[in-house]
Design a protein around this motif. Structure first.
Motif, mmCIF file in Angstrom:
data_model
loop_
_atom_site.group_PDB
_atom_site.id
_atom_site.type_symbol
_atom_site.label_atom_id
_atom_site.label_comp_id
_atom_site.label_asym_id
_atom_site.label_seq_id
_atom_site.Cartn_x
_atom_site.Cartn_y
_atom_site.Cartn_z
ATOM 1 N N GLY A 206 0.833 -1.212 0.000
ATOM 2 C CA GLY A 206 0.000 0.000 0.000
ATOM 3 C C GLY A 206 0.858 1.248 0.000
ATOM 4 N N ILE A 207 1.861 1.265 -0.876
ATOM 5 C CA ILE A 207 2.732 2.443 -0.989
ATOM 6 C C ILE A 207 2.015 3.496 -1.829
ATOM 7 C CG2 ILE A 207 4.935 3.282 -1.909
ATOM 8 C CD1 ILE A 207 6.058 0.450 -1.330
ATOM 9 N N LEU B 3 -4.979 -2.617 3.425
ATOM 10 C CA LEU B 3 -5.124 -3.984 3.893
ATOM 11 C C LEU B 3 -3.968 -4.747 3.246
ATOM 12 C CD1 LEU B 3 -7.193 -5.602 5.578
ATOM 13 C CD2 LEU B 3 -8.439 -6.033 3.456
ATOM 14 N N VAL B 4 -2.986 -5.125 4.054
ATOM 15 C CA VAL B 4 -1.733 -5.653 3.520
ATOM 16 C C VAL B 4 -1.649 -7.165 3.740
ATOM 17 C CG1 VAL B 4 0.781 -5.492 3.608
ATOM 18 C CG2 VAL B 4 -0.611 -3.451 4.002
ATOM 19 N N ASP B 5 -1.348 -7.880 2.699
ATOM 20 C CA ASP B 5 -1.255 -9.344 2.776
ATOM 21 C C ASP B 5 0.035 -9.755 3.492
ATOM 22 O OD1 ASP B 5 -0.997 -12.127 2.255
ATOM 23 O OD2 ASP B 5 -2.335 -11.901 0.540
ATOM 24 N N LEU C 83 -4.450 -10.833 6.490
ATOM 25 C CA LEU C 83 -4.333 -9.450 6.050
ATOM 26 C C LEU C 83 -4.235 -8.527 7.259
ATOM 27 C CD1 LEU C 83 -7.300 -9.783 3.532
ATOM 28 C CD2 LEU C 83 -4.865 -9.822 2.941
ATOM 29 N N VAL C 84 -3.334 -7.561 7.168
ATOM 30 C CA VAL C 84 -3.216 -6.560 8.231
ATOM 31 C C VAL C 84 -3.926 -5.282 7.813
ATOM 32 C CG1 VAL C 84 -1.593 -4.946 9.311
ATOM 33 C CG2 VAL C 84 -1.126 -7.395 9.355
ATOM 34 N N TYR D 42 -15.352 -4.360 4.273
ATOM 35 C CA TYR D 42 -16.353 -4.904 3.342
ATOM 36 C C TYR D 42 -16.021 -4.486 1.901
ATOM 37 C CZ TYR D 42 -20.796 -5.380 0.899
ATOM 38 O OH TYR D 42 -21.746 -5.691 -0.030
ATOM 39 N N ILE D 43 -15.630 -3.244 1.721
ATOM 40 C CA ILE D 43 -15.284 -2.768 0.376
ATOM 41 C C ILE D 43 -13.938 -3.342 -0.079
ATOM 42 C CG2 ILE D 43 -14.662 -0.698 -0.961
ATOM 43 C CD1 ILE D 43 -16.834 0.800 0.558
ATOM 44 N N GLN D 44 -12.963 -3.315 0.817
ATOM 45 C CA GLN D 44 -11.621 -3.784 0.428
ATOM 46 C C GLN D 44 -11.587 -5.267 0.082
ATOM 47 O OE1 GLN D 44 -9.694 -1.959 3.973
ATOM 48 N NE2 GLN D 44 -8.155 -1.207 2.540
ATOM 49 N N LEU D 45 -12.477 -6.029 0.682
ATOM 50 C CA LEU D 45 -12.515 -7.465 0.387
ATOM 51 C C LEU D 45 -13.420 -7.764 -0.808
ATOM 52 C CD1 LEU D 45 -12.622 -8.769 4.071
ATOM 53 C CD2 LEU D 45 -10.700 -8.970 2.459
#
Lengths: 429, 429
Positions: free
Chosen positions: A97-98, B103-105, B117-118, B244-247
């Motif tokens: 997310g850079i 949201l970082v894997d 995911l963080v 909800y949106i990010q997924l």
């Protein structure tokens, strides 16, 4: 794909999009894109001046469909990986997310004829703009098969390189010097990097040894005048792309940029220049290079009509801008923009920090050179045809003087407290 | 508009959208929305247990057009101000780009049947989740005409309140205690707040004096068991909306949440519960409350079937979670979710910090309780029907042990260096 270099041409072009290549300058020298050379152009550089390498693209190969997909979008992408068609080869594991940083209105702190907006780069994964650069440089290391990454840095650059190296599974050595802030050392070490502290003058030799003997990929500068890694400004140019989208598909009136070596300045300029070359816009906004005034690395080079100079040391707490060596990229930019160079010194920077704190933004001293420069420009009567953007590079948590505020100890009874609050200027009946 | 409170009902409903009001519980008590009461429900609370107030909405008044405009969007809005129709009244000057965090894997660090995911809350304006809360609470202060804001906090909460108060031009007093990290004091002071340090046990009395005698609006807790500010969880619930949106318009399989007082936990739960009440989804994901195991504030309350308890002090470096007092909100959530409470202690948290550092993310010790909890759950054989989200709340730069890594001093010659690097485990031929 290919990498081009011109002794006087930061604007050289070829393509990561197509096999075609287009070069436009007299000193066309092309090198392999991977692994990239990392110490400037070996043919045009000499003992006094080093010339950088730039990634060049075949912009003619960018069709209208791709151009629209990239630049007509209404929302910032959530990662600059989505600009990949206009970037060098990237390692997709680096999706932290850079980029996609906010543009915050701070007009209330200024008397200006145009809105003043802060591009808050402290909102990156390691809380500085350096993540944009290292996305590209650490990708170069990983995709070149290097066994590790090495960087000389006293702070943001090293931590960002350490973080991204960890994510792609490469060991990282960060070479620092005695006197670095303790938090900076720990910040870098937290990502598992090997943090070395060697005497300041020995840093470049140590980096070179690690490159030569271990084959580690260097992501910081290795040359007499600054050239840095050729992929570095590629990351920064996404700031220009983002601004175009965030401003509703318009250009800003001016962009103020903290300037040391000039990598960020060059990257931002290149992004706008590419928008122009791609036919997305028809001009490039004014760029204001905001540097440490007592050193005047860039102003001196321009005054002397030289590509880059080295100046004398002067004290400053703005350690992220505290270079005595300039680079060709920044003089190139200033010769291709209607903006100018503004010198700012520590008192100006402290004032700028306070300006932003009043707007809810706390930035590292170096990171507000842009805001200090804007204040100077406004005092000198500059006016602007559109929104003014100040790029602010990093969080105040990393400031060398981060501990300058302390709590006031007090007994808890109201008589004591109310006296104390009154002395703080609060209205207590 | 109105504010409702139920002794046993965190799910009470009325509306900021319409004049209508719907309440669903036995203990329906409604109070004015502005200025909000800030010390829990005066009618249902007693000497042992305090009950929180919640903002309630008339969800039936949310038409399909608004629901689609809010939840069908493909991109995260760049500021949680854009969720205003489902939030209490907000001060639009607070457009600092709060929320919209990546949201970082980080699946590579875990052996799990589902992606991990963080949700990186260190990417907020003051680098913690607290900005979401304070957007709502400082808005309440400004819109209520309060002459200032007061908060008891040892770090993130105080700094965020100070930043947002500065932006709306309100003086802010932050009450800290001796022993707070020096950086935390300076972080708060940087935004121009008045930072008081008073003996730990006197903090609540000092806040009360400042509220009673100066009329300042309190944005932290004032009650025996935790109730906090009624607007606080409203900010946190946007995390659920964003997930909800990010997924891709799906629910996560589970959400792990660092839990102290339980405001964040409750907010995340409420956001999902609202999605369900609005008919956007048909269930609520499992929520895992990750608390300091040696204190077990929440686990004890649940085991004793009490709304909240106070427990004995035990040492921990996770100062942002280091409460001995629970709150009704967290027991309510755990009684309405299929997740569970997981206790984690400092060694687990350090391990979780290292897990994330290897993925390029450095978080405060308290902020990785979620990740430590996930590791425990995985070790205990939990499996998940969909992506696992760990909410991580703040940057490692603010850690109490932020200085735990130091550079290794070295002479710059290669013999010395290569020995040293070998001892660090690097391959040196």
């Amino acid at each position: 794909m290919s990498l081009s270099i011109q002794a006087d041409a930061a604007a050289a072009l070829s393509s990561s999009l197509a096999t075609g290549q287009r070069t436009i300058h007299a000193h066309d020298l092309t090198y392999s894109l991977l692994p990239p050379l990392t110490a400037g152009c070996p043919r045009t550089s000499n003992a006094d001046i080093s010339y950088p390498l730039e990634v060049s693209y075949d912009y003619a190969a960018v069709g209208s469909e791709l151009r629209q997909a990239l630049f007509d979008r209404r929302h910032l992408p959530d990662d600059i990986l989505s600009w990949a068609p206009l970037l060098p080869p990237l390692d997709s594991r680096l999706g932290l997310g850079i980029g996609g940083t906010p543009l915050v209105d701070v007009s209330a702190a200024f008397r200006s004829n145009a809105p003043v907006l802060v591009k808050d780069e402290s909102r990156n994964p390691t809380w500085s703009h350096k993540d944009r650069l290292n996305l590209c440089t650490v990708s170069a290391a990983a995709l070149s098969g290097a066994p590790g990454v090495v960087v000389a840095s006293s702070g943001n650059h090293g931590a960002s390189a350490a973080a991204l190296s960890a994510r792609v599974g490469l060991p990282c050595i960060v070479v620092m010097s005695p006197g670095a802030p303790a938090l900076a050392e720990s910040f870098v070490g937290a990502y598992g990097a090997t943090v070395l502290s060697v005497p300041r003058d020995a840093r470049w030799g140590v980096v070179k040894d690690i490159v030569d003997k271990l084959g580690f990929h260097p992501v910081s500068n290795q040359t007499t005048t600054h050239t840095g890694h050729p992929f570095g400004p590629e990351g920064y140019k996404t700031i220009a792309y983002e601004l175009y989208i965030q401003l509703g598909h318009r250009l800003p009136g001016a962009v103020f940029v903290p300037t040391g070596y000039g990598e960020l300045l060059y990257g931002v300029w290149k992004g706008f220049e590419e928008l122009r070359l791609l036919g997305v816009v028809d001009s490039v906004p004014s760029l204001y290079a905001c540097e440490i005034g007592s050193r005047a690395v860039l102003a001196t080079a321009l005054a002397q009509h030289r590509p880059a100079v080295t100046v004398d040391f002067t004290p400053t707490d703005a350690y992220s801008l505290a270079t005595t060596t300039g680079g060709y990229r920044s003089t190139h930019v200033m010769n291709h923009t209607t903006g100018r160079v503004i010198g700012v010194d520590d008192p100006d920077l402290v004032r700028a920090q306070d300006d932003l704190s009043g707007q809810g933004i706390w930035q590292e001293l170096s990171g507000v050179a842009s805001v200090a420069g804007l204040r100077t420009a406004l005092q000198q009567g500059d006016t602007f045809d559109g929104p003014i953007v100040c790029v602010c590079t990093s969080t105040g948590l990393k400031d060398k003087n981060a501990l300058r505020y302390e709590a006031i100890e007090s007994a808890p009874d109201w008589d004591t407290l109310s006296d104390l609050l009154r002395r703080q200027g609060l209205t207590v009946a």
